[in-house]
Design a protein around this motif. Structure first.
Motif, mmCIF file in Angstrom:
data_model
loop_
_atom_site.group_PDB
_atom_site.id
_atom_site.type_symbol
_atom_site.label_atom_id
_atom_site.label_comp_id
_atom_site.label_asym_id
_atom_site.label_seq_id
_atom_site.Cartn_x
_atom_site.Cartn_y
_atom_site.Cartn_z
ATOM 1 N N MET A 115 4.089 -12.202 3.904
ATOM 2 C CA MET A 115 4.342 -11.177 3.606
ATOM 3 C C MET A 115 3.605 -9.782 3.615
ATOM 4 N N ILE A 116 2.183 -10.064 3.269
ATOM 5 C CA ILE A 116 1.219 -8.978 3.465
ATOM 6 C C ILE A 116 1.106 -8.671 4.843
ATOM 7 N N LEU A 117 0.902 -9.978 5.669
ATOM 8 C CA LEU A 117 0.447 -9.642 7.217
ATOM 9 C C LEU A 117 1.663 -8.868 7.771
ATOM 10 N N PHE A 118 3.097 -9.370 7.484
ATOM 11 C CA PHE A 118 4.208 -8.523 7.927
ATOM 12 C C PHE A 118 4.065 -6.960 7.560
ATOM 13 N N LEU A 119 3.889 -6.541 6.307
ATOM 14 C CA LEU A 119 3.778 -5.234 6.110
ATOM 15 C C LEU A 119 2.617 -4.291 6.575
ATOM 16 N N ILE A 120 1.374 -5.138 6.679
ATOM 17 C CA ILE A 120 0.394 -4.601 7.211
ATOM 18 C C ILE A 120 0.423 -4.266 8.673
ATOM 19 N N SER A 121 1.121 -5.264 9.519
ATOM 20 C CA SER A 121 1.502 -5.264 11.084
ATOM 21 C C SER A 121 2.385 -3.934 10.993
ATOM 22 N N ILE A 122 3.627 -3.707 10.343
ATOM 23 C CA ILE A 122 4.369 -2.676 10.390
ATOM 24 C C ILE A 122 3.683 -1.305 10.273
ATOM 25 N N LEU A 123 2.740 -1.394 9.303
ATOM 26 C CA LEU A 123 1.940 -0.088 9.177
ATOM 27 C C LEU A 123 0.928 0.267 10.239
ATOM 28 N N LEU A 124 0.225 -0.879 10.877
ATOM 29 C CA LEU A 124 -0.352 -0.740 11.884
ATOM 30 C C LEU A 124 0.318 -0.418 13.389
ATOM 31 N N LEU A 125 1.399 -1.010 13.417
ATOM 32 C CA LEU A 125 2.244 -0.668 14.670
ATOM 33 C C LEU A 125 2.926 0.964 14.451
ATOM 34 N N GLY A 126 3.098 1.389 13.209
ATOM 35 C CA GLY A 126 3.361 2.668 13.251
ATOM 36 C C GLY A 126 2.412 3.750 13.411
ATOM 37 N N ILE A 127 1.084 3.227 13.116
ATOM 38 C CA ILE A 127 -0.098 4.224 13.365
ATOM 39 C C ILE A 127 -0.244 4.196 14.719
ATOM 40 N N TYR A 128 -0.221 2.778 15.416
ATOM 41 C CA TYR A 128 -0.442 3.074 16.853
ATOM 42 C C TYR A 128 0.480 3.803 17.634
ATOM 43 N N HIS A 129 1.845 3.867 17.262
ATOM 44 C CA HIS A 129 2.739 4.374 17.773
ATOM 45 C C HIS A 129 2.557 5.935 17.871
ATOM 46 N N GLU A 130 2.000 6.415 16.334
ATOM 47 C CA GLU A 130 1.899 7.812 16.181
ATOM 48 C C GLU A 130 0.610 8.305 17.004
ATOM 49 N N TRP A 131 -0.381 7.449 17.240
ATOM 50 C CA TRP A 131 -1.456 7.802 17.897
ATOM 51 C C TRP A 131 -1.138 7.778 19.471
ATOM 52 N N ASN A 132 -0.534 6.821 19.922
ATOM 53 C CA ASN A 132 -0.127 6.662 21.428
ATOM 54 C C ASN A 132 0.777 7.849 21.836
ATOM 55 N N GLN A 133 1.428 8.307 20.807
ATOM 56 C CA GLN A 133 2.488 9.813 21.138
ATOM 57 C C GLN A 133 1.506 11.019 21.200
ATOM 58 N N GLY A 134 0.379 10.766 20.733
ATOM 59 C CA GLY A 134 -0.563 11.991 20.360
ATOM 60 C C GLY A 134 -0.280 12.998 19.171
ATOM 61 N N ALA A 135 0.301 12.251 18.188
ATOM 62 C CA ALA A 135 0.682 13.217 16.987
ATOM 63 C C ALA A 135 -0.594 13.139 16.381
ATOM 64 N N LEU A 136 -1.751 12.189 16.394
ATOM 65 C CA LEU A 136 -2.945 12.284 15.417
ATOM 66 C C LEU A 136 -4.074 13.064 16.182
ATOM 67 N N ASN A 137 -3.712 13.759 17.376
ATOM 68 C CA ASN A 137 -4.838 14.407 18.086
ATOM 69 C C ASN A 137 -4.889 15.852 17.601
ATOM 70 N N TRP A 138 -6.036 16.309 17.111
ATOM 71 C CA TRP A 138 -6.123 17.405 16.681
ATOM 72 C C TRP A 138 -6.589 18.552 17.670
ATOM 73 N N MET A 139 -5.706 19.539 17.958
ATOM 74 C CA MET A 139 -6.056 20.461 18.997
ATOM 75 C C MET A 139 -6.056 21.798 18.437
ATOM 76 N N PHE A 140 -7.091 22.444 18.931
ATOM 77 C CA PHE A 140 -7.330 23.932 18.506
ATOM 78 C C PHE A 140 -7.114 24.656 19.573
#
Length: 117
Positions: free
Chosen positions: A92-117
């Motif tokens: 259960m913990i592995l499943f929840l952590i994998s969902i969170l990590l996949l979500g962060i990877y998706h946001e990072w891959n989409q470029g939403a976490l890059n700070w641009m000035f």
């Protein structure tokens, strides 16, 4: 069942009636360009009176809020650790952590976490 449906329908009708009356009685406002602009003693404003809003900051705030709510799912798991088998708990913990990590990877891959000035 019929009593419940008739009560729900009556509540719906009352809500619609109140909303209709509120829209009919409400004060009508007409806005134009002059009323929406900044007023500086009759002169044109020297700068833009509305501060620009960073859409990227808003996106980061929403992502933080979503992941913060998902982190709260771990609190019941801490309490249920005593009552469950270790393998079920681990999966259960592995499943929840994998969902969170996949979500962060998706946001990072989409470029939403890059700070641009």
């Amino acid at each position: 069942m019929i009593m419940l449906m008739s009560t729900a329908f009556l509540i719906f009708l009352i809500c619609m009636l109140v909303m209709l009356l509120a829209s009919l009685i409400s004060k009508k406002t007409f806005s134009d360009r002059e009323k929406n602009s900044a007023f500086e003693c009759g002169f044109d404003p020297k700068s833009n009176f509305r501060m620009p809003f960073s859409l990227h900051f808003f996106l980061i705030a929403i992502i933080f809020l979503i992941f913060d709510v998902e982190i709260t799912l771990f609190f019941p798991l801490i309490l249920s650790m005593k009552f469950s088998f270790f393998l079920n708990y681990y999966l259960m913990i592995l499943f929840l952590i994998s969902i969170l990590l996949l979500g962060i990877y998706h946001e990072w891959n989409q470029g939403a976490l890059n700070w641009m000035f």
